[in-house]
Design a protein around this motif. Structure first.
Motif, PDB file in Angstrom:
ATOM      1  N   ILE A   1       0.854  -1.110   0.205  1.00 20.95           N
ATOM      2  CA  ILE A   1       0.097  -0.051   0.081  1.00 20.95           C
ATOM      3  C   ILE A   1       0.968   1.189  -0.058  1.00 20.95           C
ATOM      4  CG2 ILE A   1      -1.589   1.376   1.550  1.00 20.95           C
ATOM      5  CD1 ILE A   1      -3.020  -1.407   2.227  1.00 20.95           C
ATOM      6  N   GLY A   2       1.958   1.134   0.781  1.00 21.28           N
ATOM      7  CA  GLY A   2       2.786   2.339   0.786  1.00 21.28           C
ATOM      8  C   GLY A   2       3.430   2.709  -0.418  1.00 21.28           C
ATOM      9  N   LYS A   3       3.790   1.626  -1.213  1.00 22.54           N
ATOM     10  CA  LYS A   3       4.514   1.821  -2.450  1.00 22.54           C
ATOM     11  C   LYS A   3       3.460   2.295  -3.597  1.00 22.54           C
ATOM     12  CE  LYS A   3       8.050  -1.894  -2.290  1.00 22.54           C
ATOM     13  NZ  LYS A   3       8.585  -2.995  -2.873  1.00 22.54           N
ATOM     14  N   ARG A   4       2.267   1.841  -3.431  1.00 23.76           N
ATOM     15  CA  ARG A   4       1.076   2.267  -4.422  1.00 23.76           C
ATOM     16  C   ARG A   4       0.696   3.909  -3.911  1.00 23.76           C
ATOM     17  NH1 ARG A   4      -0.478   3.252  -8.818  1.00 23.76           N
ATOM     18  NH2 ARG A   4      -2.611   3.234  -9.131  1.00 23.76           N
ATOM     19  N   ILE A   5       0.954   4.424  -2.782  1.00 27.85           N
ATOM     20  CA  ILE A   5       0.722   5.576  -2.402  1.00 27.85           C
ATOM     21  C   ILE A   5       1.666   6.394  -2.990  1.00 27.85           C
ATOM     22  CG2 ILE A   5       0.905   7.271  -0.668  1.00 27.85           C
ATOM     23  CD1 ILE A   5      -0.806   5.373   0.981  1.00 27.85           C
ATOM     24  N   ALA A   6       3.133   5.956  -2.807  1.00 28.07           N
ATOM     25  CA  ALA A   6       4.292   6.799  -3.488  1.00 28.07           C
ATOM     26  C   ALA A   6       4.308   6.708  -4.990  1.00 28.07           C
ATOM     27  CB  ALA A   6       5.569   6.098  -3.161  1.00 28.07           C
TER      28      ALA A   6
ATOM     29  N   GLU B   1       3.162  10.309  -9.713  1.00 24.62           N
ATOM     30  CA  GLU B   1       2.463  10.299 -10.976  1.00 24.62           C
ATOM     31  C   GLU B   1       1.753  11.828 -11.002  1.00 24.62           C
ATOM     32  OE1 GLU B   1      -0.539   7.038 -11.614  1.00 24.62           O
ATOM     33  OE2 GLU B   1       0.879   5.645 -11.396  1.00 24.62           O
ATOM     34  N   LYS B   2       1.280  12.264  -9.836  1.00 25.41           N
ATOM     35  CA  LYS B   2       0.593  13.631  -9.660  1.00 25.41           C
ATOM     36  C   LYS B   2       1.711  14.552  -9.666  1.00 25.41           C
ATOM     37  CE  LYS B   2      -3.568  11.631  -8.787  1.00 25.41           C
ATOM     38  NZ  LYS B   2      -4.590  11.793  -9.645  1.00 25.41           N
ATOM     39  N   GLY B   3       2.849  14.186  -9.693  1.00 26.96           N
ATOM     40  CA  GLY B   3       4.133  15.322  -9.531  1.00 26.96           C
ATOM     41  C   GLY B   3       3.979  16.059  -8.254  1.00 26.96           C
TER      42      GLY B   3
ATOM     43  N   THR C   1       6.137   9.835   4.672  1.00 25.11           N
ATOM     44  CA  THR C   1       7.486   8.942   4.372  1.00 25.11           C
ATOM     45  C   THR C   1       7.373   7.827   5.274  1.00 25.11           C
ATOM     46  OG1 THR C   1       8.654  11.037   4.267  1.00 25.11           O
ATOM     47  CG2 THR C   1       9.968   8.728   4.757  1.00 25.11           C
ATOM     48  N   LYS C   2       6.747   7.591   6.287  1.00 27.39           N
ATOM     49  CA  LYS C   2       6.788   6.262   7.124  1.00 27.39           C
ATOM     50  C   LYS C   2       5.621   5.287   6.373  1.00 27.39           C
ATOM     51  CE  LYS C   2       7.813   7.979  11.700  1.00 27.39           C
ATOM     52  NZ  LYS C   2       7.424   8.151  13.017  1.00 27.39           N
ATOM     53  N   ILE C   3       4.544   5.770   6.040  1.00 27.46           N
ATOM     54  CA  ILE C   3       3.524   5.179   5.353  1.00 27.46           C
ATOM     55  C   ILE C   3       4.100   4.821   3.877  1.00 27.46           C
ATOM     56  CG2 ILE C   3       1.234   5.335   4.263  1.00 27.46           C
ATOM     57  CD1 ILE C   3       0.532   7.434   6.449  1.00 27.46           C
ATOM     58  N   GLU C   4       4.800   5.361   3.151  1.00 23.97           N
ATOM     59  CA  GLU C   4       5.258   5.083   1.643  1.00 23.97           C
ATOM     60  C   GLU C   4       6.315   4.048   2.057  1.00 23.97           C
ATOM     61  OE1 GLU C   4       6.531   8.564  -0.473  1.00 23.97           O
ATOM     62  OE2 GLU C   4       4.323   9.077  -0.839  1.00 23.97           O
TER      63      GLU C   4
ATOM     64  N   ASN D   1      -6.777  12.283  -5.018  1.00 26.71           N
ATOM     65  CA  ASN D   1      -7.968  12.210  -5.864  1.00 26.71           C
ATOM     66  C   ASN D   1      -8.265  10.906  -6.382  1.00 26.71           C
ATOM     67  OD1 ASN D   1     -10.180  13.308  -7.213  1.00 26.71           O
ATOM     68  ND2 ASN D   1      -9.243  13.688  -9.070  1.00 26.71           N
ATOM     69  N   CYS D   2      -8.206   9.960  -5.261  1.00 24.64           N
ATOM     70  CA  CYS D   2      -8.258   8.557  -5.334  1.00 24.64           C
ATOM     71  C   CYS D   2      -9.409   8.051  -4.421  1.00 24.64           C
ATOM     72  CB  CYS D   2      -7.347   7.786  -5.351  1.00 24.64           C
ATOM     73  SG  CYS D   2      -5.909   8.129  -6.637  1.00 24.64           S
ATOM     74  N   LYS D   3      -9.996   6.976  -4.582  1.00 29.14           N
ATOM     75  CA  LYS D   3     -10.569   6.329  -3.304  1.00 29.14           C
ATOM     76  C   LYS D   3     -10.049   4.996  -2.818  1.00 29.14           C
ATOM     77  CE  LYS D   3     -14.141   3.667  -6.064  1.00 29.14           C
ATOM     78  NZ  LYS D   3     -15.413   3.527  -6.139  1.00 29.14           N
ATOM     79  N   LEU D   4     -10.452   4.630  -1.665  1.00 27.23           N
ATOM     80  CA  LEU D   4     -10.096   3.397  -1.085  1.00 27.23           C
ATOM     81  C   LEU D   4     -11.076   2.397  -1.626  1.00 27.23           C
ATOM     82  CD1 LEU D   4      -9.508   4.202   2.716  1.00 27.23           C
ATOM     83  CD2 LEU D   4      -7.631   3.784   0.972  1.00 27.23           C
TER      84      LEU D   4
END
Length: 169
Positions: A106-111, A116-118, A136-139, A158-161
């Motif tokens: 999940i952290g990698k996906r958030i990063a 992607e959004k810059g 940073t900890k989450i990513e 601008n995403c959803k869970l």
């Protein structure tokens, strides 16, 4: 990840088995070998696993070894009650590793989404109302994030869970 409350030797041997099997990247085969002939294969595999200092589980492995106080010579057999506790430790550790791997994923996906959004970490933190240290900890998979914080982050991106079925491999 290690359960700090349970220092029982047999339980820790189970945790050690799970960690080594994951580092060796043969979890099912390794567990089967150990199940057939408990701990006989472990001494050699432990030494090999301890050479893999780049593994994300290396620190966990060292912690369990230190708690056991072993010199890489593990017991050759266990009484039935200890064997049961060993398998409890094994399955407990496997479950914790699964949770950790999901946190990292999940952290990698958030990063990825942030990049992607810059957005920088600081910019995402400001948009989400979360500290940049937490982002940073989450990513990096180092933070057990709440759904509320995760929602703030995904809204800022601008995403959803969503909960989806695992893809069969």
């Amino acid at each position: 990840m290690m359960d700090r409350e349970n220092k029982d030797q047999a339980y820790l041997l189970g945790r050690l088995t799970a960690i080594v099997s994951k580092i060796e990247d043969k979890p099912l085969l390794f567990a089967a070998d150990v199940n057939v002939n408990p701990l006989q294969k472990m001494s050699f595999s432990l030494v090999e696993a301890l050479k893999k200092t780049d593994s994300p589980l290396y620190g966990e492995l060292q912690e369990v070894v230190a708690a056991l106080g072993v010199d890489y010579q593990l017991p050759s057999s266990l009484i039935a009650a200890d064997a049961g506790r060993m398998w409890v430790g094994y399955y407990h550790q496997k479950s914790e590793m699964s949770v950790y791997e999901e946190r990292v994923r999940i952290g990698k996906r958030i990063a990825e989404l942030r990049k992607e959004k810059g957005l920088s970490v600081r910019a995402l933190a400001e948009l989400a109302g979360v500290s940049s240290q937490n982002i940073t900890k989450i990513e990096n998979g180092k933070y057990n994030v709440s759904i509320d914080i995760l929602s703030k982050i995904t809204n800022a991106l601008n995403c959803k869970l969503d909960i989806v079925n695992k893809i069969a491999r």
